[in-house]
Design a protein around this motif. Structure first.
Motif, PDB file in Angstrom:
ATOM      1  N   PHE A   1     -12.006   1.986 -16.683  1.00 48.88           N
ATOM      2  CA  PHE A   1     -10.644   2.090 -16.156  1.00 48.88           C
ATOM      3  C   PHE A   1      -9.721   2.784 -17.153  1.00 48.88           C
ATOM      4  CE2 PHE A   1     -12.391  -0.909 -13.141  1.00 48.88           C
ATOM      5  CZ  PHE A   1     -11.884  -0.383 -11.968  1.00 48.88           C
TER       6      PHE A   1
ATOM      7  N   CYS B   1       2.110   1.796  -3.494  1.00 48.00           N
ATOM      8  CA  CYS B   1       1.057   2.241  -4.411  1.00 48.00           C
ATOM      9  C   CYS B   1       0.584   3.674  -4.113  1.00 48.00           C
ATOM     10  CB  CYS B   1      -0.160   1.338  -4.319  1.00 48.00           C
ATOM     11  SG  CYS B   1       0.141  -0.308  -4.883  1.00 48.00           S
TER      12      CYS B   1
ATOM     13  N   ILE C   1     -10.383   6.377 -16.476  1.00 49.95           N
ATOM     14  CA  ILE C   1      -9.787   6.829 -15.213  1.00 49.95           C
ATOM     15  C   ILE C   1      -8.303   7.126 -15.391  1.00 49.95           C
ATOM     16  CG2 ILE C   1      -9.076   6.022 -12.933  1.00 49.95           C
ATOM     17  CD1 ILE C   1     -11.728   4.554 -12.735  1.00 49.95           C
ATOM     18  N   TYR C   2      -7.630   6.279 -16.184  1.00 50.46           N
ATOM     19  CA  TYR C   2      -6.193   6.471 -16.365  1.00 50.46           C
ATOM     20  C   TYR C   2      -5.878   7.404 -17.534  1.00 50.46           C
ATOM     21  CZ  TYR C   2      -5.071   3.076 -12.807  1.00 50.46           C
ATOM     22  OH  TYR C   2      -4.934   2.434 -11.612  1.00 50.46           O
TER      23      TYR C   2
ATOM     24  N   LYS D   1      -9.398  -8.764  -3.319  1.00 48.99           N
ATOM     25  CA  LYS D   1     -10.785  -9.072  -3.643  1.00 48.99           C
ATOM     26  C   LYS D   1     -10.943  -8.849  -5.137  1.00 48.99           C
ATOM     27  CE  LYS D   1     -12.548  -7.289   0.706  1.00 48.99           C
ATOM     28  NZ  LYS D   1     -13.187  -6.087   1.245  1.00 48.99           N
ATOM     29  N   PHE D   2     -11.919  -9.511  -5.696  1.00 43.24           N
ATOM     30  CA  PHE D   2     -12.159  -9.327  -7.114  1.00 43.24           C
ATOM     31  C   PHE D   2     -12.604  -7.882  -7.340  1.00 43.24           C
ATOM     32  CE2 PHE D   2     -15.226  -9.157 -10.521  1.00 43.24           C
ATOM     33  CZ  PHE D   2     -14.359  -9.421 -11.542  1.00 43.24           C
ATOM     34  N   SER D   3     -11.981  -7.214  -8.310  1.00 38.35           N
ATOM     35  CA  SER D   3     -12.121  -5.770  -8.292  1.00 38.35           C
ATOM     36  C   SER D   3     -12.717  -5.139  -9.553  1.00 38.35           C
ATOM     37  CB  SER D   3     -10.765  -5.157  -8.019  1.00 38.35           C
ATOM     38  OG  SER D   3      -9.832  -5.710  -8.907  1.00 38.35           O
ATOM     39  N   LEU D   4     -13.502  -5.902 -10.280  1.00 37.58           N
ATOM     40  CA  LEU D   4     -14.211  -5.254 -11.390  1.00 37.58           C
ATOM     41  C   LEU D   4     -15.652  -5.030 -10.951  1.00 37.58           C
ATOM     42  CD1 LEU D   4     -12.936  -7.274 -14.464  1.00 37.58           C
ATOM     43  CD2 LEU D   4     -12.181  -5.050 -13.649  1.00 37.58           C
TER      44      LEU D   4
ATOM     45  N   ARG E   1       0.828  -1.210   0.000  1.00 37.51           N
ATOM     46  CA  ARG E   1       0.000   0.000   0.000  1.00 37.51           C
ATOM     47  C   ARG E   1       0.858   1.253   0.000  1.00 37.51           C
ATOM     48  NH1 ARG E   1      -5.372  -0.120   1.312  1.00 37.51           N
ATOM     49  NH2 ARG E   1      -5.197   1.837   2.445  1.00 37.51           N
TER      50      ARG E   1
ATOM     51  N   LEU F   1      -1.025   4.500  -1.418  1.00 30.08           N
ATOM     52  CA  LEU F   1      -2.275   4.464  -0.654  1.00 30.08           C
ATOM     53  C   LEU F   1      -2.042   4.781   0.812  1.00 30.08           C
ATOM     54  CD1 LEU F   1      -4.015   1.266  -2.063  1.00 30.08           C
ATOM     55  CD2 LEU F   1      -4.748   3.616  -2.323  1.00 30.08           C
TER      56      LEU F   1
ATOM     57  N   TYR G   1      -3.097  -1.752 -10.457  1.00 29.35           N
ATOM     58  CA  TYR G   1      -3.292  -2.396  -9.159  1.00 29.35           C
ATOM     59  C   TYR G   1      -4.439  -3.377  -9.255  1.00 29.35           C
ATOM     60  CZ  TYR G   1      -4.367  -2.837  -4.170  1.00 29.35           C
ATOM     61  OH  TYR G   1      -4.623  -3.309  -2.915  1.00 29.35           O
TER      62      TYR G   1
ATOM     63  N   GLU H   1       0.530  11.051  -6.586  1.00 33.60           N
ATOM     64  CA  GLU H   1      -0.358  11.180  -7.743  1.00 33.60           C
ATOM     65  C   GLU H   1       0.334  10.678  -9.007  1.00 33.60           C
ATOM     66  OE1 GLU H   1      -3.566  11.822  -7.618  1.00 33.60           O
ATOM     67  OE2 GLU H   1      -3.112  11.743  -5.463  1.00 33.60           O
TER      68      GLU H   1
ATOM     69  N   LYS I   1       0.586   6.930  -9.013  1.00 36.04           N
ATOM     70  CA  LYS I   1      -0.679   6.271  -9.342  1.00 36.04           C
ATOM     71  C   LYS I   1      -0.930   6.224 -10.843  1.00 36.04           C
ATOM     72  CE  LYS I   1      -3.092   7.164  -5.014  1.00 36.04           C
ATOM     73  NZ  LYS I   1      -4.138   7.965  -4.362  1.00 36.04           N
ATOM     74  N   ARG I   2      -0.458   7.237 -11.552  1.00 41.84           N
ATOM     75  CA  ARG I   2      -0.638   7.244 -13.007  1.00 41.84           C
ATOM     76  C   ARG I   2       0.170   6.161 -13.697  1.00 41.84           C
ATOM     77  NH1 ARG I   2      -3.551  11.031 -14.940  1.00 41.84           N
ATOM     78  NH2 ARG I   2      -4.006  12.698 -13.467  1.00 41.84           N
TER      79      ARG I   2
ATOM     80  N   SER J   1      -6.532  -5.824  -6.717  1.00 44.37           N
ATOM     81  CA  SER J   1      -6.634  -6.099  -5.287  1.00 44.37           C
ATOM     82  C   SER J   1      -6.956  -7.552  -5.039  1.00 44.37           C
ATOM     83  CB  SER J   1      -7.683  -5.211  -4.645  1.00 44.37           C
ATOM     84  OG  SER J   1      -8.954  -5.802  -4.780  1.00 44.37           O
TER      85      SER J   1
END
Lengths: 246, 368
Positions: free
Chosen positions: A101, A51, A104-105, A85-88, A48, A53, A81, A73, A76-77, A83
Motif C-alpha cells: 500500500f 472517495c 501504491i500511494y 470488509k476486512f481489506s488486507l 463512495r 469511486l 480508505y 485521481e 484518491k492520492r 472498507s
C-alpha cells in the motif's frame, strides 16, 4: 475554519431511485466526523462519491481541496480508505501488505521501511512483522488495516464500519488509534452502527432516506432531541424512515 | 511504473504462496502429456488377429505363417465366413483381420495381381496403424522374396481399412488440443478467479479507492499467468518433442507468437468473466461450463469439425480454440509456414482485440 470536505446539494440517483438526496455539510481538518444512518439510508453511496469511486448526479463537492467531479485521481492520492470488509491481503505478510500500500500511494522505499518498523512498534506488533495476515486475530487485523489506511499520511481517512465484529476492548483500542491519528491532523470520516462510538466523535450526522436529518456534536444532539444517549437520538430519527434497509 | 511493479510483485506472491494451485496448474499439463506419452510409446504386441482365407493355397499359407511367427500378431481364429468379421470385432475378440481374396496364388502367378484386405480396429488409432503397417510389411516382404526368386513383377494389392475411426485422429493431434484447453484453464479460469477473489474479500474496493490506475490492476493480475502460461507452453513443447516424439516441423518462433496471442486472448476472457460475476464459485462455473465445455466439444479437439451438423459448424467458428488448435496443428505437425496460418492468426488477433476492448470497457463501467 479550514474545511477538508465540503458538499453542497450533493445528489446521486440510480434511475428513479434517489440514493443520496441533496446533502450539504462540511468537515474540518483534524475532525472526527461520525456518519450515521440505518442500512440503506445512503451512507455508503455518499461515502463512495466522496472517495471518487462513484460520480455524483448533481451538486457540488470538494475533498481535500479537489473537485469530486473532475479531480478524482487527486482526491484518491490524498485520502485513505478502509472498507467494511476486512481489506488486507490475508496471504501476504504483515510488512508486505504495508509495503504494497505504501508503493501504491507512491511512498518512497526508504520511507516505507522505516515507517513499517515505526508503525509495528506503535501497534506492538513488531514480532509479527513476517507473519501472514491470516494468522492474526481479527482485532489486530483491524488495527493493522487502519494503520495501513493512514500509512501514506493522507489528509482524510474514510472508515466504513471499521469495528464490525470486534470485541469492546479492541474497539476501545481502535478508537485510541483514531484519536491519535486525528491529533496529527488527519481528518476521520467514519460510519458506524455502534452508538457508543458515535459518542466518541466530535460531530455526528444522521442520514435518513438519503437526507441528512441531523448534524451536530453528540452533546447538542442529545439536548436537541431530549435524549440521554445517542442511541435514543438515532432511534427517534431512524423511525421516520420510509425506506427499508438493504 | 513503481505502482505497477509493486502490484506485479504482490500478484506473484499470491500465486507462489498458494503452492497447491501452482502445482495443479503446472501438474495438469505435465500429467496429461505423460499419460498420452505412455499410451503412445507402448509397443504394440500380440495383436489378436483373425484370418479369413478362402484360397487356402501355398501363398496364403506362407504369408499366414510369417504372420504367426512374428511377435506382433497372435492368430486367434480362422474364420469360415467373412460375415463373422464384424461380429468378432464387436465382441472384442479380435483387433485385426486379414482377408485374402479368392484364388490368391493363382491370381498372383497368372495375373501378377492378387488382393488382400487388412482390417484394423482403429478405436485405438495408434495400435490400428501399427498393426496395419506391420501386416503390410510382412506381405510386401513375401512379395519381394517371390519376385527375386522368380524374377517376375508381382503385385499384391493390399487394401487397408481403419474401422471405427476412419479419420485416424492420432495422439499427435492431442497435443494441440491439450494446449488449446490448458491455456483457457490457466489464463481464463485462474485470472477470473483471482480478480473476483479481490471483489469478494473487499480488497478490490480499497484498490479502487487508491490512486492506482485500474489498468494496472488488470495488467498486474495477468502478468504472472502470462508468464506461467508461457513456461507451460515451453514445457509442453519440450515434452512433446522428447517424450511423445512429436516433431515440431514448423517455425518455432511463429508457434510461440501464435500461442502468445491465444494466451492473451484467454487472459482477456478471464477479465471479461470477472466483470460479469461476483463470486469465485460463479467465476469457476462460468469458465468451466461457459468456456471449457464448448471449447472442448466444439473446437475440433474431441469431435472432428468436418462431421458436425452445419449449425454447430457455424458455432464452432466463434470458438477461439478452434482456430488456435487448427493453427498449431498446421505449424507444429504439418510444418506449415506462417503464410498458411495467416487466417487463423488474423482471426485470433481480431478476437483477442475485441475481447480486450469489451472486457476493459466492462471493467471500467463496473467501477462506477
Amino acid at each position: 475554519m479550514d474545511y477538508v470536505i465540503e458538499t453542497k446539494d450533493l445528489t446521486k440517483r440510480f434511475g428513479n431511485f434517489t440514493a443520496v438526496d441533496n446533502i450539504s455539510f462540511a468537515v474540518g481538518r483534524g475532525e472526527i466526523f461520525g456518519f450515521l444512518g440505518a442500512n440503506g439510508a445512503g451512507k455508503t453511496t455518499a461515502m463512495r462519491m466522496l472517495c471518487g469511486l462513484s460520480r455524483p448526479t448533481s451538486g457540488q463537492g470538494f475533498v481535500a481541496g479537489y473537485d469530486i467531479f473532475r479531480q478524482q485521481e487527486k482526491i484518491k492520492r490524498n485520502i485513505g480508505y478502509m472498507s467494511q470488509k476486512f481489506s488486507l491481503y490475508e496471504d501476504l505478510q504483515v510488512w508486505e501488505n504495508m509495503r504494497l500500500f505504501g508503493g501504491i500511494y507512491g511512498v518512497k522505499d526508504s520511507v516505507i521501511f522505516s515507517k513499517i518498523d515505526e508503525t509495528l512498534e506503535k501497534l506492538g506488533l513488531s514480532s509479527e512483522r513476517n507473519t501472514l495476515v491470516k494468522a492474526l486475530p481479527l482485532g489486530w487485523k483491524q488495527k493493522l488495516a487502519f494503520s495501513v489506511a493512514i500509512f501514506h499520511e493522507p489528509q482524510i481517512v474514510f472508515l466504513d464500519e471499521p469495528t464490525g465484529g470486534v470485541d469492546p476492548v479492541t474497539r476501545r483500542q481502535f478508537w485510541e488509534l483514531i484519536y491519535e491519528a486525528a491529533s496529527r491532523g488527519i481528518t476521520i470520516f467514519v460510519t458506524t452502527h455502534y452508538m457508543d462510538e458515535a459518542e466518541y466523535c466530535h460531530r455526528v450526522s444522521i442520514m435518513v432516506d438519503g437526507r441528512i436529518e441531523a448534524l451536530d456534536t453528540p452533546h447538542n444532539l442529545r439536548q436537541q432531541f431530549q435524549a440521554t444517549t445517542m442511541d435514543e437520538v438515532f432511534h427517534r430519527l431512524a423511525r421516520k424512515a420510509q425506506r427499508q434497509g438493504e | 511504473m513503481k505502482q505497477l511493479y509493486a502490484f506485479v510483485q504482490k500478484e506473484f506472491l499470491h500465486i507462489f504462496r498458494d503452492v497447491r494451485t501452482i502445482l495443479l496448474i503446472i501438474g495438469i499439463p505435465v500429467a496429461q502429456i505423460l499419460i498420452i506419452g505412455f499410451a503412445v510409446s507402448t509397443e504394440v504386441k500380440n495383436i489378436k488377429t483373425a484370418i479369413y482365407d478362402p484360397s487356402n493355397d501355398v501363398s496364403t499359407r506362407q504369408i499366414i505363417d510369417k504372420l504367426a511367427v512374428s511377435e506382433y500378431f497372435n492368430i486367434v481364429e480362422y474364420l469360415s465366413n467373412p460375415d463373422q468379421i464384424e461380429d468378432r470385432f464387436q465382441r472384442g475378440d479380435i483387433q485385426f483381420a486379414m482377408v485374402f481374396g479368392d484364388r490368391f496364388h493363382e491370381n498372383l502367378y497368372h495375373n501378377g495381381n492378387a488382393s488382400v484386405q487388412l482390417l484394423a480396429d482403429a478405436t485405438d488409432p495408434n495400435q490400428g496403424t501399427v498393426a496395419a503397417n506391420y501386416a503390410a510389411a510382412i506381405i510386401s516382404d513375401y512379395a519381394q522374396t517371390m519376385m527375386s526368386d522368380l524374377n517376375i513383377p508381382f503385385q499384391i494389392m493390399t487394401q487397408v481399412q481403419m474401422l471405427y475411426n476412419p479419420s485416424m485422429r492420432s495422439s499427435y493431434d492431442f497435443v494441440p488440443g491439450l494446449m488449446g484447453l490448458i491455456f483457457i484453464l490457466i489464463c481464463a479460469m485462474m485470472t477470473s478467479i483471482a480478480i473476483v477473489r479481490e471483489k469478494e474479500t473487499g480488497t478490490m474496493e480499497v484498490l479502487l479507492a487508491s490512486p492506482v490506475k485500474p489498468i494496472y490492476i488488470v495488467l498486474a493480475k495477468m502478468a504472472p499467468y502470462f508468464l506461467i502460461s508461457w513456461f507451460i507452453l515451453i514445457v509442453i513443447l519440450l515434452m512433446s518433442v522428447f517424450l511423445l516424439h512429436v516433431p515440431i516441423t514448423g517455425n518455432l518462433l511463429w508457434l510461440n507468437v501464435f500461442s502468445l496471442i491465444y494466451i492473451v486472448l484467454s487472459l482477456a476472457l478471464g477479465l471479461l468473466i470477472s466483470t460479469i460475476v461476483n463470486t469465485q464459485v460463479a467465476a469457476m462455473l462460468a469458465s468451466g461450463m461457459g468456456l471449457m465445455m464448448p471449447f472442448m466439444i466444439l473446437s475440433g479437439m474431441m469431435f472432428p469439425i468436418e462431421s458436425m451438423p452445419t449449425f454447430l459448424k457455424i458455432v464452432s467458428c466463434i470458438i477461439p480454440a478452434r482456430w488456435y488448435i487448427s493453427g498449431v496443428r498446421k505449424v507444429m505437425i504439418e510444418g506449415a509456414g506462417v503464410e498458411h496460418i495467416l487466417p487463423e492468426l488474423l482471426i485470433l488477433t481480431a478476437m483477442a482485440s475485441f475481447i480486450i476492448l469489451v472486457s476493459l470497457k466492462n471493467f471500467k463501467k463496473r467501477l462506477e
